[in-house]
Design a protein around this motif. Sequence first.
Motif, PDB file in Angstrom:
ATOM      1  N   PRO A 147       0.850  -1.202   0.000  1.00 35.52           N
ATOM      2  CA  PRO A 147       0.000   0.000   0.000  1.00 35.52           C
ATOM      3  C   PRO A 147       0.880   1.244   0.000  1.00 35.52           C
ATOM      4  O   PRO A 147       2.108   1.146   0.048  1.00 35.52           O
ATOM      5  N   MET A 148       0.267   2.415  -0.003  1.00 31.46           N
ATOM      6  CA  MET A 148       1.010   3.682   0.057  1.00 31.46           C
ATOM      7  C   MET A 148       1.457   3.939   1.493  1.00 31.46           C
ATOM      8  O   MET A 148       0.872   4.769   2.207  1.00 31.46           O
ATOM      9  N   ILE A 149       2.459   3.223   1.908  1.00 28.97           N
ATOM     10  CA  ILE A 149       2.998   3.392   3.256  1.00 28.97           C
ATOM     11  C   ILE A 149       4.501   3.632   3.114  1.00 28.97           C
ATOM     12  O   ILE A 149       5.078   3.299   2.077  1.00 28.97           O
ATOM     13  N   PRO A 150       5.138   4.208   4.124  1.00 25.92           N
ATOM     14  CA  PRO A 150       6.561   4.542   3.972  1.00 25.92           C
ATOM     15  C   PRO A 150       7.424   3.341   3.570  1.00 25.92           C
ATOM     16  O   PRO A 150       8.429   3.499   2.882  1.00 25.92           O
ATOM     17  N   GLU A 151       7.002   2.147   3.982  1.00 29.55           N
ATOM     18  CA  GLU A 151       7.798   0.969   3.634  1.00 29.55           C
ATOM     19  C   GLU A 151       7.914   0.779   2.121  1.00 29.55           C
ATOM     20  O   GLU A 151       8.866   0.149   1.642  1.00 29.55           O
ATOM     21  N   ALA A 152       6.945   1.301   1.368  1.00 31.62           N
ATOM     22  CA  ALA A 152       7.049   1.202  -0.090  1.00 31.62           C
ATOM     23  C   ALA A 152       8.266   2.006  -0.566  1.00 31.62           C
ATOM     24  O   ALA A 152       9.069   1.530  -1.375  1.00 31.62           O
ATOM     25  N   ALA A 153       8.396   3.225  -0.056  1.00 30.05           N
ATOM     26  CA  ALA A 153       9.546   4.053  -0.434  1.00 30.05           C
ATOM     27  C   ALA A 153      10.836   3.445   0.112  1.00 30.05           C
ATOM     28  O   ALA A 153      11.868   3.424  -0.571  1.00 30.05           O
ATOM     29  N   ILE A 154      10.761   2.928   1.328  1.00 28.89           N
ATOM     30  CA  ILE A 154      11.957   2.325   1.944  1.00 28.89           C
ATOM     31  C   ILE A 154      12.431   1.140   1.102  1.00 28.89           C
ATOM     32  O   ILE A 154      13.623   0.995   0.815  1.00 28.89           O
ATOM     33  N   ALA A 155      11.483   0.314   0.666  1.00 29.26           N
ATOM     34  CA  ALA A 155      11.860  -0.863  -0.132  1.00 29.26           C
ATOM     35  C   ALA A 155      12.461  -0.443  -1.472  1.00 29.26           C
ATOM     36  O   ALA A 155      13.469  -1.017  -1.919  1.00 29.26           O
ATOM     37  N   MET A 156      11.870   0.565  -2.104  1.00 29.30           N
ATOM     38  CA  MET A 156      12.419   1.030  -3.389  1.00 29.30           C
ATOM     39  C   MET A 156      13.846   1.531  -3.196  1.00 29.30           C
ATOM     40  O   MET A 156      14.770   1.182  -3.939  1.00 29.30           O
TER      41      MET A 156
END
Length: 651
Positions: A147-156
Amino acid sequence: MDQSADRIEAVLKEERVFYPSEDFKRSALLAKPEEYQALYEESLRDPEGFWGRFAGEFHWFEPWKKVLEWNVPYAKWFVGGKTNLTYNALDRHLASRRNKAAIVFEGEPGDSRVLTYHDLHREVSKFANVLKGLGVNKGDRVTIYLPMIPEAAIAMLACARIGAIHSVVFGGFSASALAERINDAQSAVLVTADGGWRRGSVVPLKANADEALASTESVRHVVVVRRVGQEVPMLPGRDHWYHELMASASDRCEAEPLDSEHPLFILYTSGSTGKPKGVMHTTAGYMAYVALTARYVFDLKETDTYFCTADVGWVTGHSYVVYGLLLNGATTLMYEGAPNWPDEGRIWNIIDKYGVSILYTAPTAIRAFMKWGEQWPLKYRLSSLRLLGSVGEPINPEAWLWYYHVIGKGRCPIVDTWWQTETGGIMITTLPGVHPMKPGHAGKPFFGVEPDIVDTSGKTITGADEGGHLIIKRPWPSMLRTVWGDPERYERQYWSQYPGNYFTGDGARRDSDGYYLIMGRVDDVLNVSGHRLGTMEVESALVSHPAVAEAAVVGRPDPIKGEGIVAFVTLKAGYTPSDALSAELKAHVVKAIGAIARPDEIRFTEAMPKTRSGKIMRRLLRQIAAGESEIKGDTSTLEDRSVVERLKAAQ
Ligand code: PRX
């Protein structure tokens, strides 16, 4: 407010021009047309000097030897250089912006988190170590379905830190769409969540992932972020909780020096065939271009709080939620959920709550806001806003004016930014302090971009306001480099129609001031709520249903979504049209692709209008779907005219 007068006028004439205010211009990074013109001319006259100067701001482990190598249609930028995008987006800011908010997160249920640059650097380093611990090497693919959660940016960012190639799959895609993308990329690791929040319900991401994994073989490990707190089955040895792996991961992970042309990500997008294309972007050129566009198009200031409503599953989320903003040391706001949850004021509530200064959203959202009524934005303080952006589809002047008056209160310039998954960054727009705005016109080319409008023989259309195909005449740093695993498709799709030029697939016009107006796709690609969908993709989903003999999908104008989906379907013997079957076919498409592809209407027909050589004449179907009373254009090649008459009669 002279809104209704505007509205009437907007329909009558679209030539009105709006100027950035003196106030905005005073503090704008660029405020003089001559400055833009000089930089633009330099960027075309001396691209190597222009881009080299700008890229020199970044940290390089090894300097490049040559700015551009262009062997049509393959470009290499900053050849021989070594850099790391996350070093430039994170480490570089630690000295001066360590405690500045990098990501401000608002969850749909109302939870909130702020990650400073220090925090984000630490989390990314830890997750990079987690990936390494799972055996991810440089060049390996990691699919991210979050989902649109900070972990998405962290993973990228963690992928980018170690040179793994991320492939983000929008959380609204179905299990089979996810499986198709994992298989194409041959991803070694999948990062997902137990679920995500959407309109108060849980999107079952882990369940979808499990279903997808049943038909994929490459994935060795699955990392699961706990977001909604629901029980999900975890397969021992394969599935791992994010928080457990993170608890024991070291927070030191040096950024890997990567070749300028090292692949950064693959992002799947629709084309005119049934199979989505894995658009591949690389490191240094993408970095330079998204950073420069973010800075000038959004006129970024140290104190801005920037809010883009796009999901990281789309290119807008990649370039202008995550990379372009962090590269500039800016504060980017991520919102997890729906714009109308718990009510239609959510976006305005977020702007009020965090003092958002820049809002970047899509025309389809603006039209929905209009429909919901201005009482919602009027309930909140929007005085922090200073700049508005639009992306994803043509913005109709009525929506433009509503955005300008009701949201921007006539103070905020609007940037109508035209670009594509393939272009990596914004290509055509006005610059907010420099250019007057014309509702409906995207505007001028960005630095380094040389567009043209041509007829089908490739000849430049010189007449003002005459429609043609939009092409780009030279490479730019964030241009896609290939279609993952299919260079032939890359060459054919983008470079064969107008050899030596990039073909966008869009139609456009140029006015006497050199402003571009984008007219929409000229190929079999639909734009539904700003999301790109191939008609063939939807058709192949339909024909995979046992009842369907043949399907032809076309778009029809939709007041909110821009384009809606109409599917003409012929049934196999033994099946009869019914509402139940229509509902079943819609559900079947949702299962195959995702809710964004759900047909608005299924029209059963006994036959399709075909040419004598057997090609379906979609042009006619489009007119029928739009409810046009007269069928225009040449119908002489139709095999059986009565088919059209019957389809029209069935309206
Ligand atoms: O038709 C154009 C339309 O969206 C297409 C690209 O879709 P996608 O790769 O999903 O990227 C969307 C976000 C960048 C284009 O070919 N499009 C995008 N922006 C605009 C637009 N059409 C008109 N005006 C725009 N500002």
